[in-house]
Design a protein around this motif. Structure first.
Motif: not given
Lengths: 264, 281
Positions: A30, A57, A85, B130, B134, B143-149, B154, B166
Motif C-alpha cells: 500500500w 497531504r 488521484i 486496515v 492507513s 500523505i493521506t493513505a486511504f484517500e489515494f486508494v 474514486m 473508476a
C-alpha cells in the motif's frame, strides 16, 4: 475450542502474528503504491496552492475549486490519468488560467490547501501575486528566434511587457532585419499559461512548468557583490570552521611537514 | 403494491437518499446548483455550512497537515451526526459503493453461491487492521493513505467530476464481493466502515429484536450484510448494539413476524435490563 483448551493461547498468538504479518505485507504494498503515485512533480496546481508535498497531504480532493472555476480550467485527476488521484490541476495548452481578479477557486478551499493568505496583499486578493509556475521558452522551436515576427505570447500575457518582454537583436543572417525575441521574467511570471495557449507552433514553444522543475538554485554561497540588496545576506552570516588533523596547525607548518629530517 | 412497499420500503428510501445525494452533488458541478457542492470527502451545504469526512481529517492529522477551521467544523458536524444517529448509517444510506455491493450480494443469493462456498476465509475485524495501517502509512509517508486508494471517493468523485478508470474499481468490487468473499468490501475490508462502526457504537438509533414474536425463520440473517450483529435472533430480546450494524433495515423489512424494529437506544436499554433481570436472576 472445547477439545483443545490448552491450544487457545497458542492459537491466539498465532492468529495475532499472522494478522500482523498480513498487515505488514499489505501495508508495505500500500505505501509503495501511494509513494509512487504521489511522486510526480510535473503538475500545475490551482492558484495559491501550498508546496506540492504539503498540498498532497492537505488537499481533501473535494473539487470545490473545480466547481468554482468559471472557465473549466481546473480538473480533478481521475483514475488512469497517472497523476495523484483526485487532486486538482490544469493543462494550460487546453485551458489556461484566465486570472479572475476575485480568484474564486481559492477562498472555497475548505482545508487551506489553497492558501488565501499567499495571494493576499494589503488584505485584498491580488491576482498578480499568484505563483502557479513559470513559462519557459524553447528557443529552438520558437519562430521568433528564427527571425519570423511573432509576438503571440507577448500579446497574450496578462502582465504584458512585465512577465514577457521583447528583446530586439540584430539579425545577422539578413543584415537588415531584427529579431523580436520573447524573454520571460521569472520573478514576475504567474504561470497562468495564456502564452502557452496562444503559442502558434504545432507544439507550444513556450510552456509553463512548476517553478521547482523549471528553475535552478545558486545556493547560499554565491552573493552578488555588486548588488547592495544581495550583499545584505552577509550581515547575519556565520562561518563554519572545520578542524581536521592537518588543519590544527598553520598552513605553513602543514606544508613543511615531513621535511624536518632534511636539516638534521 | 402495498406488499412491495412493505417488503422494500427501507430499501427504496435508501436508494432514494443515495441517488438524490448523488444528484445534488452532480448538479452542483454540472449545472451550478448550490445545495450540496463538492463530494463525499468534503462539501459545502448551501454554500455556508462545511461538511467533511472525519476519517479523511484524521488521516490528514496523522500525515501532519495543518487542519483548517473549516475542516474541523465540517468533520465535527459529520462525526457528531453519525455519533448520534448511527455510525454506519453512512454505509447503507449514503455511500455509492453500497449499491454495488448490495447488487453483488443479490446476485450471490440468486445463484445460491453461498451454499457452494460456505466457508468465509476471512475475518470481519480486518477493517480495523486496515484502519490502523492507513493511519500508520499516513503518519510515515506524510500523505493521506486511504484517500489515494479509496474506491469510495474514486467512484463518487468519478460520478460527479468524470469517471476515468473508476469504472474498473466498481467492477473489481462487484466481482470481489460476488466470487471471492461475501460482503467482502463493505463487511470485511473498508476502513471507512470500520471507522463509522467505532464512531456509531453508542448512537441513539438501534434495531431492536423482540424474541417473543420471533418464529426463527432466519430470513433476517440471510439478508443481513453484517450477520454477526444479529447473534440474538430467536434467543434474546436485545437491541442490536454492535456498531457494525449499518442500519440498512433489510432485516426489519423481511421480518413477517414484527420481531425487529427501529427504536431509540435508551428506551430499549431499560427494557432489556428489566427482562434480563427477570430471566437470569
Amino acid at each position: 475450542m472445547k477439545e483443545n483448551e490448552q491450544n487457545t493461547r497458542r492459537d491466539f498468538i498465532l492468529d495475532m502474528v499472522r494478522a500482523t504479518g498480513i498487515a505488514a505485507l499489505g501495508g508495505f504494498m500500500w505505501s509503495a503504491y501511494v509513494d509512487e503515485v504521489t511522486a510526480s512533480t510535473l503538475l500545475l496546481r490551482p492558484p495559491a496552492a501550498l508546496k506540492e508535498e504539503d498540498f498532497l497531504r492537505t488537499c481533501i480532493k473535494c473539487g470545490l475549486c473545480v466547481e468554482a472555476c468559471p472557465y473549466d480550467t481546473l480538473m480533478l485527476a481521475t483514475a488512469g490519468d497517472n497523476k495523484p488521484i483526485g487532486t486538482p490541476y490544469f493543462v494550460p495548452r487546453d485551458i489556461p488560467c484566465y486570472m479572475c481578479p476575485d480568484i474564486p477557486c481559492v477562498p472555497v478551499c475548505p482545508t487551506g490547501a489553497l492558501d488565501e493568505s499567499s495571494v493576499t496583499k494589503d488584505s485584498i486578493l491580488d491576482v498578480n501575486t499568484i505563483d502557479m509556475g513559470v513559462a519557459v521558452i524553447d528557443d529552438n522551436s520558437c519562430i521568433s528566434f528564427w527571425g519570423i515576427q511573432c509576438d503571440a505570447c507577448y500579446r497574450a500575457c496578462p502582465l504584458l511587457g512585465e512577465a514577457i518582454a521583447i528583446k530586439y537583436e540584430k539579425n545577422d543572417r539578413t543584415g537588415k532585419h531584427a529579431f523580436l525575441k520573447p524573454v520571460v521574467v521569472n520573478d514576475v511570471c504567474t504561470g497562468c499559461g495564456m502564452c502557452e495557449k496562444a503559442c502558434v507552433t504545432e507544439k507550444a514553444a513556450i510552456f509553463v512548468l512548476p517553478r521547482e522543475v523549471a528553475e535552478g538554485r545558486a545556493g547560499n554561497y554565491y552573493i552578488k557583490g555588486w548588488d547592495k540588496e544581495d550583499e545584505k545576506r552577509l550581515e547575519n552570516a556565520s562561518s563554519i570552521k572545520t578542524t581536521t588533523e592537518i588543519s590544527k596547525r598553520s598552513a605553513m607548518d602543514s606544508l613543511n611537514d615531513g621535511l624536518e629530517d632534511l636539516y638534521e | 403494491m402495498s406488499i412491495l412497499w412493505n417488503n422494500y420500503r427501507y430499501l427504496i428510501l435508501r436508494r432514494f437518499t443515495q441517488i438524490s445525494l448523488m444528484l445534488l452533488y452532480f448538479g452542483a458541478n454540472a449545472w451550478g446548483w448550490t445545495i450540496l457542492m463538492g463530494n463525499l470527502s468534503s462539501s459545502s451545504f448551501l454554500g455556508i455550512i462545511p461538511l467533511s469526512d472525519p476519517y479523511a481529517a484524521l488521516q490528514m492529522f496523522a500525515a501532519g497537515a495543518v487542519l483548517s477551521a473549516d475542516l474541523l467544523i465540517g468533520a465535527g458536524i459529520i462525526a457528531l451526526f453519525y455519533m448520534l444517529l448511527g455510525g454506519r448509517l453512512f454505509c447503507s444510506w449514503v455511500c455509492p459503493i453500497n449499491i454495488i455491493t448490495d447488487a453483488s450480494a443479490f446476485v450471490r443469493e440468486f445463484f445460491n453461491l453461498d451454499h457452494t462456498q460456505k466457508r468465509q476465509p476471512s475475518t470481519r475485524s480486518m477493517r480495523y487492521w486496515v484502519l490502523a495501517v492507513s493511519l500508520i502509512i499516513s503518519f510515515a509517508l506524510g500523505i493521506t493513505a486511504f484517500e489515494f486508494v479509496s474506491p469510495i471517493s474514486m467512484v463518487h468523485r468519478g460520478l460527479v467530476f468524470g469517471l476515468g478508470f473508476a469504472w474498473a474499481a466498481m467492477l473489481i468490487i462487484f466481482l470481489f464481493d460476488l466470487f471471492v468473499l461475501k460482503n467482502g468490501w463493505c463487511g470485511h475490508i473498508c476502513p471507512l466502515g470500520g471507522f463509522y462502526s467505532i464512531i456509531g457504537k453508542f448512537s441513539l438509533i438501534k434495531v431492536h429484536h423482540n424474541a417473543q414474536n420471533c418464529t426463527g425463520c432466519m430470513d433476517c440473517k440471510v439478508v443481513c450484510p453484517e450477520k454477526q450483529v444479529l447473534f440474538m435472533i430467536d434467543k434474546e430480546s436485545l437491541p442490536v448494539l454492535s456498531g457494525e450494524c449499518t442500519l440498512c433495515a433489510r432485516c426489519i423489512e423481511v421480518c413477517n413476524d414484527n420481531a425487529l424494529n427501529f427504536s431509540i437506544r435508551n428506551l430499549t436499554k431499560k427494557q432489556t435490563i428489566g427482562e434480563n433481570n427477570e430471566n437470569n436472576e
